[in-house]
Design an enzyme around this catalytic site. Sequence first.
Site, short mmCIF file in Angstrom:
data_model
loop_
_atom_site.label_atom_id
_atom_site.label_comp_id
_atom_site.label_asym_id
_atom_site.label_seq_id
_atom_site.Cartn_x
_atom_site.Cartn_y
_atom_site.Cartn_z
N ASP A 293 0.84 -1.19 0.00
CA ASP A 293 0.00 0.00 0.00
C ASP A 293 0.88 1.24 0.00
O ASP A 293 2.02 1.21 0.48
CB ASP A 293 -0.90 0.00 1.24
CG ASP A 293 -1.99 1.06 1.20
OD1 ASP A 293 -2.27 1.60 0.11
OD2 ASP A 293 -2.56 1.36 2.27
N HIS A 294 0.33 2.31 -0.54
CA HIS A 294 1.01 3.61 -0.47
C HIS A 294 0.67 4.27 0.86
O HIS A 294 -0.49 4.54 1.14
CB HIS A 294 0.53 4.52 -1.62
CG HIS A 294 1.08 4.13 -2.95
ND1 HIS A 294 0.41 4.39 -4.13
CD2 HIS A 294 2.23 3.50 -3.30
CE1 HIS A 294 1.13 3.96 -5.14
NE2 HIS A 294 2.23 3.40 -4.67
N TYR A 467 -4.82 4.85 0.40
CA TYR A 467 -5.94 4.11 -0.19
C TYR A 467 -5.58 3.39 -1.49
O TYR A 467 -6.41 3.26 -2.37
CB TYR A 467 -7.15 5.04 -0.44
CG TYR A 467 -7.28 6.19 0.51
CD1 TYR A 467 -7.47 5.97 1.88
CD2 TYR A 467 -7.21 7.50 0.06
CE1 TYR A 467 -7.58 7.03 2.76
CE2 TYR A 467 -7.32 8.56 0.93
CZ TYR A 467 -7.50 8.34 2.28
OH TYR A 467 -7.60 9.39 3.16
N HIS A 468 -4.36 2.88 -1.60
CA HIS A 468 -3.94 2.19 -2.82
C HIS A 468 -3.46 0.77 -2.53
O HIS A 468 -2.43 0.34 -3.05
CB HIS A 468 -2.82 2.96 -3.52
CG HIS A 468 -3.19 4.34 -3.92
ND1 HIS A 468 -2.24 5.34 -4.14
CD2 HIS A 468 -4.39 4.92 -4.16
CE1 HIS A 468 -2.85 6.46 -4.48
NE2 HIS A 468 -4.16 6.23 -4.49
N PRO A 469 -4.16 -0.02 -1.73
CA PRO A 469 -3.67 -1.37 -1.44
C PRO A 469 -3.80 -2.28 -2.67
O PRO A 469 -4.73 -2.16 -3.46
CB PRO A 469 -4.59 -1.84 -0.31
CG PRO A 469 -5.86 -1.09 -0.52
CD PRO A 469 -5.43 0.25 -1.04
#
Length: 531
Positions: A293-294, A467-469
Site C-alpha cells: 500500500d502507499h 488508499y492504494h492497497p
Amino acid sequence: MVDYIIVGAGSAGCVLANRLSADPAVQVTLLEAGGKDSSFLYHMPAGLLGLMRSGKGNWNYESIPQPGLNNRTVYFPRGKVLGGSSSINGLVVSRGNAGDYDHWAQCGNQGWSYADCLPYFKKLEDYPGGNPEYRGTGGPVGVTLTPPPEHMTPIARAWIEGGLQAGFPFNPDVNGPNPYGMAQMQANFVGGVRRSAADAYLKPARARPNLRVITGALVKRVVLQAGRATGVEYIQGGQTKFLPAAREVILSGGVINSPQVLQLSGIGAAEDITPHGIAMQHELPGVGRNLRDHIAISHKQRITKPYSMLSALKPLATLKAVAQYLLFHSGPTATSGLEAWAHLNSRPGLEYPDIQMYCVLLMYNDHGRDIIPEEGFMTALNGCRPESTGTVKIRSADPTVHPEIDPKFFSAPNDIRVLRDGLKIAREIVAQKSFDDFRGTEFAPGASATSDADLDAYIRANAATLYHPVGTCKMGSDDMAVVDSSLRVRGVDALRVADASIMPNIISGNTNFPTMMIGEKAADMILGKHA
C-alpha cells in the site's frame, strides 16, 4: 443458472459486468455487498470529503496496531457501494509508470507489459487533446484536465511555480510516456459529474435483460465441486442463498474482500483457514499475502491570505454550493478540489519517480474527518514503490466479521526514508519565491523539526494509508502466486480474480484506472478476444 457470477461491483467488477453482458446470449449476475450509488455525494466531485467524513458507502476497515506507526491502528477505507472505491475516491487519473507493468511481465506474467496494457488504458478513457499514441478518446470514462496554471487557485499556481523554481520540470501529461515533473491534475469527472465505474460502465448496461445486479448481497463462499467453482453462497436480508454458475465465478471484491472470500471458501493457507473450522479445499499459501500500500504523510503550511478552501466549508457557504450543484451542476463542488501534483525522485539515479505529491487546498487530519481551522494547505506525499508487505487474514468463518488487515507499514526501512526525503522536497518547494506573498509559518512538522530523527518521529506519529492497497491475490507462477497470467485461480477450475489484488507489485501511481484496465483486459481474456 447464469453463465458468469461477478462478486463485487467496484472498479473492475462494473467493467466486467458491462463487457461480458454485451453479448445478449450470455447471462451475467453482479453481486455487491453495498447499496446503490443513489446519493448525490457519489456523483458530485467534491462529495469525496463528505463521504470520507460520514463513512458512507465504505467498509470502514481498521488495520491491526502497526509497530512502525507507534502501534497505532490505521483507518483503511474501501468502497462498499455500486462503483466500489471509484465512487468514493479522490478522482485522480493515474496509470503509474510504464516500468511498473514491464516489471510484471519480467516476473513471468506474459501479456502484462506496458505495451500489452496500453490498449486497455486507451480503451477505457475519453481524453480529447492527448497524444493518441498514449491517450484514448471515446471510451466510457471521461477525463478532465484542471485549469492551466494561470487559471488555478493562487495556492496551486504558486505550488507548480515553486516546483519549477526549485528546478523540477513541468509535465504536460503524467499519463503520457513519463510521469516525472510538476503537473496539472487529471480527474475522472465531466460536466460536474464523477465518472465512477458504476456511472461509466454499469449504468449504460443496467437495462440489458441478461444482466442482473443484486445489491446488499454479502458473499459467504465460493462453492466448489471436484475442484471446480460451481456457484456462490451469499447472504441477503438475513437469508443465505445459492447462485449457480455455468461458466465462471469471478472475484472482483478488491484487495480485502477477494482474499477473504477465498479463505472463507477453503482456498488459501491452511494456517489461515482451519483454525476457524473451515474445511480446506485447495492449498494456496499466497492468498492474503503480499499486501502492499502507499502510505502518505503531509507537509502542512499556513498562509497569510484567504486562499484555501476553508471558507467554502462554512455552513452557509456549503449549503449555497450544494444548491448550486444540484440545480446547475456548477460551482465549487463541481470539481474535485485537486488541481496540481507532481512525480519526483527522492534521490538521483532512479529509473523513474518514487514520490507522488498532491497540492491539497486545505489542512486536515484523520482523512479529512478533522479539519484544521486555519488558512493553509498541504503537500500530501507518498512513496511510489514501498517495499513493506503485509497480510489479510480472516478472523472468523462468519463473513460479516472484518478480516485482520496488517499492512506492516515501515517494516522495510527504506519506506520511511523516502517519505522523509519527500518532506524535505515539499519544504524546498514552499520556500521558493512563488510563495513569498502569502507564506506563513509551517504548521507541521513545524520549524523545530530539523533532524532526520525529528522528521521520522513526525512520520511515525501521523502517516496513514493513501488508499492504494494491492497484491493479496498476486499474479505469477511462483509458489506464492494465487492467479496465473490469465487471472485464473491456480489449481481451481472456473474461478478467477480480477481486481487490484492480482497486482504482483504496487504501481507508481493511483490504482483506480489500473484496476479498470485489469477489468477490461480480464473481459477480453474470458471472452477469448485480443487487444
